[in-house]
Design an enzyme around this catalytic site. Structure first.
Site, PDB file in Angstrom:
ATOM      1  N   ASP A 468       0.783  -1.135  -0.015  1.00 36.66           N
ATOM      2  CA  ASP A 468       0.007  -0.083   0.090  1.00 36.66           C
ATOM      3  C   ASP A 468       0.995   1.299   0.001  1.00 36.66           C
ATOM      4  OD1 ASP A 468      -2.342   1.392  -0.004  1.00 36.66           O
ATOM      5  OD2 ASP A 468      -3.091   0.357   1.813  1.00 36.66           O
ATOM      6  N   MET A 469       0.167   2.262  -0.497  1.00 40.46           N
ATOM      7  CA  MET A 469       0.869   3.749  -0.292  1.00 40.46           C
ATOM      8  C   MET A 469      -0.151   4.936  -0.392  1.00 40.46           C
ATOM      9  SD  MET A 469       1.902   6.426  -2.979  1.00 40.46           S
ATOM     10  CE  MET A 469       3.288   7.374  -2.831  1.00 40.46           C
ATOM     11  N   CYS A 516      -1.211  -1.273  -4.226  1.00 37.96           N
ATOM     12  CA  CYS A 516      -2.390  -0.274  -3.719  1.00 37.96           C
ATOM     13  C   CYS A 516      -1.720   0.977  -3.555  1.00 37.96           C
ATOM     14  CB  CYS A 516      -2.954  -1.019  -2.389  1.00 37.96           C
ATOM     15  SG  CYS A 516      -4.211  -0.221  -1.945  1.00 37.96           S
ATOM     16  N   ASP A 538     -10.583   1.828  -3.077  1.00 42.29           N
ATOM     17  CA  ASP A 538     -11.148   1.648  -1.688  1.00 42.29           C
ATOM     18  C   ASP A 538     -12.506   1.466  -1.646  1.00 42.29           C
ATOM     19  OD1 ASP A 538      -8.666   1.189  -0.597  1.00 42.29           O
ATOM     20  OD2 ASP A 538      -8.517   3.042   0.174  1.00 42.29           O
TER      21      ASP A 538
END
Length: 725
Positions: A468-469, A516, A538
């Site tokens: 994720d980021m 992500c 999301d």
């Protein structure tokens, strides 16, 4: 097919099975002659271009890599500042080279070939004698695909420093095309991938990101189309940048009706110092031509990106059905709760359990512990390995969430290394989600992340990683770079990320990595080179996902699109939709669940079990088949799409109606992509009915849709060719 060179006329004809791209050297300038439908090569092609710079001036010339300062007042492809402060260069043709196949780009993701006959590459060398600037324009034409890939390599072969102020990857001048329209993907967090289409008029239409990432707001893709172009008919010219940082795509219509389309790294807040004998390689632009509308353009991108951009073990393997605990538990869980969800998943046929955020440091909310990549023994007293092994015993693989590019001010790592984040001395450090961005320009930072993740991977049986980021870059500066190179920070960050991803995915080839960025904030071809799938948004609301997944499919293959069933009321918009509707939307991508399976009723569990069984039967077709978009959620109350096997003997069709329509007329759905000569057995997956129809009838007259009149109605059909006796 391939590249034909007429040295006496300076003509270069790049030819694929269905496309031609022509360049001619005119008075030393590479001039754009044609890009479109395939032309038979003739010696007389040199007559296609009729205007010379002397007759029309540079401002009228259709160029391949235009410059500013010598009479062309449109958007330039590059700009250089010399040591004396002047910014005038004039590149002239100096030679060419032909290369079998397609060379890799050092340090950058790129499409590739597996054998030399797949493609041929042309390098055009341009030089500015005064400054010593050399630019090599790189073109790769694929033999059996209507694809041309462009990039540029800029080198300093002089004795003094040069500073690049702009270094775009590609520029194409469309002359004589008349009115053109632009199609691109816009939106925001939780509503990514919205298709936008509008006419081009005199002036610039600019699509870009200044966020240090490709962004939720605008994707590094655009297509130019004629006003008549539809999903199924008309010309489309696609431009897709293989890059994960700030980008720009600019369509400029001049006063004479020509359109210049240019794409590359965002020139805003960018420069790059080139010492003598140093070079700068731009990322590449993948350009696709279609004369069969946006649909064929998309399928060309899908086939290329799925098989010649994605790499590794999972490129060709079917992806597992997963359950993710995020919306089930958020940060509030223990080992027994995780195993209980996994146990229910195992009974329902799910193959992978993913432990999301909250397992490390002292991570009880968003405001701490990023960077402290060790297990939280308060929640998991026996550790991650124990949880993973318990889940493995149930027959499920184990996956794990990380956010390796971020650091929390409330973390042990930040207390030890407060200078490891992107920052500018004397300026405040802007936090988003209570976090800062690690400085990936620094090797010691990347080494720390590699060692931290490797320690987990070597002790825990991890089969899947969600990378994720969750925020854009601010205060873009690096304590490790000198003052004259601070404006290189954003691009060096991306290069550092690519170096780490190459290192870690090579070391752990059996892990399925999914990218992500708060969902689709970094859904771009650059990330797909390292991670073959992306968490698309999301927002898991099924109605919103119709638009998000439809729009994303304009350029990205379905094998890259993560799609999950979540609980209702939906956590993002509060909407309540039926489980079968949510399932059909999610089964149109990489399928999974993001909810608490232990809270399902027996009836719901039976529905999930059947969804999983159905998806396993069709996932090869969904993930690898050709996508045909039949009805657009951006144009009405209905959506539909279908997936067709390469041999056209199998297909699966999905149909969705959002809101009920009173006293509605009889509905039919015309299919696409089938063989009109074949007879198909059509099975209604939701009603269990079987019928047989010819492919020609299904495409010309369509399927009858006999659904109840209720909100959030959906259905699906399986088609198999009937073998002749």
């Amino acid at each position: 097919m391939g590249i034909i060179v007429q040295e006496n006329t300076g003509l270069f004809h790049l030819q694929s099975a269905g496309m031609s791209y022509l360049i001619q050297i005119v008075d030393g300038y590479p001039v754009h002659v044609h890009w479109g439908d395939k032309l038979k090569h003739r010696e007389s092609m040199a007559d296609l271009f009729i205007h010379t710079p002397e007759k029309a001036g540079l401002d009228r010339l259709l160029q391949e890599y235009p410059q500013y300062g010598s009479g062309d007042f449109r958007n330039p492809a590059y700009q250089v500042e010399l040591e004396d402060g002047t910014r005038i260069t004039e590149l002239k043709y100096a030679g060419y080279k032909l290369i079998k196949g397609k060379p890799l780009l050092a340090g950058l993701p790129a499409v590739y070939v597996e054998s030399e006959p797949e493609a041929e590459t042309l390098e055009l060398e341009l030089r500015d004698a005064y400054s010593g600037l050399k630019v090599v324009l790189i073109y790769t034409i694929f033999a059996d695909r209507n694809v041309i890939v462009r990039s540029a390599r800029l080198s300093n072969e002089g004795s003094k420093k040069l500073r690049l102020l702009r270094a775009l990857s590609a520029s194409v001048d469309f002359g004589g095309k008349g009115d053109l329209e632009i199609v691109y993907l816009s939106g925001a967090w939780a509503r990514e991938g919205n298709m936008t289409r509008r006419a081009l008029h005199q002036g610039e239409t600019r699509i870009d990101s200044k966020r240090g990432m490709s962004s939720h707001q605008l994707n590094p893709f655009s297509a130019l189309v004629t006003p008549e172009t539809t999903e199924h008919n008309g010309e489309a010219y696609g431009f897709s940048l293989v890059y994960s940082g700030g980008f720009e795509a600019v369509a400029e219509v001049d006063s004479f009706g020509s359109t210049r389309m240019s794409m590359g790294i965002n020139s805003f807040d960018f420069s790059w110092l080139l010492n003598p004998y140093e070079s700068f390689q731009t990322p590449e632009v993948v350009m696709v031509y279609s004369k069969q509308g946006l649909g064929e353009m998309s399928r060309t991108y899908h086939r290329l990106y799925r098989t010649r951009l994605c790499r590794g073990k999972y490129r060709d393997e079917e992806r597992p059905v997963l359950v993710n605990n995020w919306e089930a538990t958020y940060f509030n869980f223990n080992a027994d709760k995780l195993v209980a969800i996994a146990d229910e998943g195992a009974k329902l046929g799910i193959e992978l359990f993913v432990l999301d955020d909250g397992w490390f440091g002292k991570r009880d909310s968003d405001n701490s512990s990023l960077g402290d990549w060790y297990e939280d023994r308060r929640k998991l007293p026996e550790g991650l390995a124990d949880v993973a092994k318990r889940i493995n015993k149930l027959g499920l693989q184990f996956g794990l969430w990380f956010e390796p590019e971020m650091i929390s001010p409330d973390s042990e790592l930040y207390q030890k290394h407060p200078d490891w984040c992107l920052h500018v001395p004397g300026r405040r450090r802007s936090e988003a989600r209570w976090q800062l961005v690690l400085d990936y320009t620094r090797k010691e930072v990347r080494d720390y992340i590699y060692d931290s993740l490797s320690a987990i991977f070597s002790s825990v049986p991890v089969s899947y990683v969600k990378w994720d980021m969750n925020r854009a870059l601010t205060e873009i500066g690096s304590a490790s770079l000198p003052s004259e190179r601070q404006s290189e920070t954003a691009h060096r960050y991306v290069l550092g990320l690519y170096e780490l991803l190459e290192r870690i995915t090579t070391a752990y080839p059996d892990i399925l990595f999914e990218s992500c960025s708060s969902g689709g904030g970094r859904f771009d071809p650059g990330m797909l080179y390292y991670m073959p799938q992306t968490w698309t948004s999301d927002n898991t609301d099924a109605v919103e996902r119709l638009k998000i997944q439809y729009g994303t499919s304009l350029v990205y293959p379905v094998s890259a699109i993560g799609a999950h069933v979540s609980a209702v009321p939906n956590h993002q918009v509060g909407r309540i939709t039926p489980l079968d509707f949510r399932g059909n939307v999610a089964m149109s991508g990489n399928f999974g669940y993001e909810l608490d399976l232990t809270k399902f009723s027996d009836e719901e569990k039976e529905m999930v079990k059947n969804q999983v069984i159905s998806y396993k039967q069709i996932r090869g077709l969904v993930q690898k088949g050709d996508l045909y978009r039949l009805k657009s959620p951006f144009e009405g109350n209905e959506s539909a799409w279908m997936f067709v096997s390469e041999d056209k003997e199998e297909a699966v069709v999905y149909y969705f109606q959002v809101m009920a329509v009173p006293n509605a007329p009889r509905k039919t759905l015309r299919l696409d992509g089938l063989n009109p000569e074949l007879e198909y057995e059509v099975w209604s997956g939701d009603r269990g009915e079987k019928s047989s129809y010819g492919g020609d009838r299904l495409m010309q007259l369509g399927l009858h849709l006999a659904y109840q009149q209720k909100d959030y109605e959906s259905g699906w059909f399986r088609l198999k060719a009937v073998k002749a006796e």
